[in-house]
Design a protein around this motif. Structure first.
Motif, short mmCIF file in Angstrom:
data_model
loop_
_atom_site.label_atom_id
_atom_site.label_comp_id
_atom_site.label_asym_id
_atom_site.label_seq_id
_atom_site.Cartn_x
_atom_site.Cartn_y
_atom_site.Cartn_z
N GLN A 35 2.53 1.64 -3.43
CA GLN A 35 1.53 2.05 -4.41
C GLN A 35 1.12 3.51 -4.19
O GLN A 35 0.97 4.28 -5.15
CB GLN A 35 0.31 1.13 -4.32
N ALA A 36 0.97 3.89 -2.93
CA ALA A 36 0.58 5.27 -2.61
C ALA A 36 1.64 6.26 -3.07
O ALA A 36 1.31 7.35 -3.58
CB ALA A 36 0.33 5.41 -1.11
N LEU A 80 -4.40 9.16 1.21
CA LEU A 80 -4.50 7.73 0.91
C LEU A 80 -4.25 6.94 2.19
O LEU A 80 -3.16 7.01 2.78
CB LEU A 80 -3.48 7.35 -0.16
N VAL A 95 -8.23 2.00 -5.18
CA VAL A 95 -7.26 2.15 -6.25
C VAL A 95 -7.53 1.16 -7.39
O VAL A 95 -7.76 -0.03 -7.16
CB VAL A 95 -5.82 1.94 -5.73
N ALA A 136 -3.98 3.42 4.30
CA ALA A 136 -3.61 2.00 4.07
C ALA A 136 -4.57 1.05 4.76
O ALA A 136 -4.18 0.15 5.52
CB ALA A 136 -2.19 1.76 4.53
N TYR A 166 0.83 -1.20 0.00
CA TYR A 166 0.00 0.00 0.00
C TYR A 166 0.86 1.26 0.00
O TYR A 166 0.59 2.23 -0.72
CB TYR A 166 -0.91 0.02 1.22
N PHE A 197 0.25 10.05 2.36
CA PHE A 197 0.04 8.65 2.73
C PHE A 197 -0.19 8.57 4.23
O PHE A 197 0.58 9.11 5.03
CB PHE A 197 1.25 7.79 2.37
N MET A 225 -7.12 2.44 0.37
CA MET A 225 -6.39 1.91 -0.77
C MET A 225 -7.19 0.89 -1.56
O MET A 225 -6.80 0.50 -2.67
CB MET A 225 -5.06 1.31 -0.31
#
Length: 212
Positions: free
Chosen positions: A11-12, A205, A141, A207, A8, A28, A138
């Motif tokens: 990706q963030a 974002l 996404v 997690a 996560y 994040f 997340m």
């Protein structure tokens, strides 16, 4: 940190770099508690704040945090008792200093995809409030805008229709039927590929899996 948390975060970071290219600012947040702290730090005292309908805002505790702040003016449409009061709350949101919302989906290249029934939420995202703070788990996404629209129609809208007690085909079958009925909550589709004002849109974002 377990592998999923690391995934996560990785990706963030990718999404945040893409948001910056699109004149949006990304953050994040490892936990919902971190999201609350970040969101409150971005909300200045002596300002007017409003929010759109969102399961995510409730789940993170951000709504409670806003309602507990005595140093802001909160436009809370849940307190409206008449259709006219609801309308005034919607319209008041457009002149708010800060507007909170979630997003139905966010792509890996930093585009926000939202589908609305009334349109007040996407309208405020597009124009009006000086600052828009978007909170997203997340789980929201996806790879592309096409994936995002499919996600909204088949993953987000059915449980939202059930939650809102809407009489729609997706509430009955769990599958989008591209309906046009009175209870349809898919009236406007908005893809935010760029912020007209640099830094106006801030995306947190988280997690965790939040919202629908």
């Amino acid at each position: 940190m377990d592998p999923k948390q690391r995934f996560y975060e990785t990706q963030a970071k990718t999404i945040i770099s893409q948001l910056e290219k699109r004149r949006m600012q990304g953050f994040f947040c490892p936990t919902a508690e971190d999201a609350v702290k970040t969101a409150m730090s971005l909300t200045a005292p002596d300002t007017t704040v409003s929010f759109g309908g969102s399961v995510t805002l409730s789940q993170t505790g951000i709504l409670d945090a806003l309602k507990n702040r005595s140093d802001i003016r909160l436009i809370d449409r849940s307190l409206a008792k008449t259709p006219d009061e609801i309308k005034q709350a919607y319209r008041g949101s457009f002149s708010a200093d800060t507007y909170f919302m979630s997003t139905n989906a966010i792509t890996l290249d930093g585009q926000l995809v939202n589908i609305d029934g009334n349109g007040n939420r996407v309208a405020a995202l597009i124009y009006g409030p000086d600052q828009v703070i978007v909170i997203a788990g997340m789980n929201k996404v996806v790879s592309t805008t096409e994936d995002a629209i499919r996600r909204v129609h088949n993953i987000a809208s059915p449980p939202n229709c059930i939650r809102l007690q809407k009489q729609t085909p997706c509430a009955a079958t769990g599958m989008c039927a591209q309906c046009l009925g009175d209870d349809c909550i898919c009236s406007q589709t908005v893809i935010t590929r760029r912020s007209g004002t640099i830094g106006r849109i801030k995306v947190l974002l988280v997690a965790q899996e939040l919202g629908y």
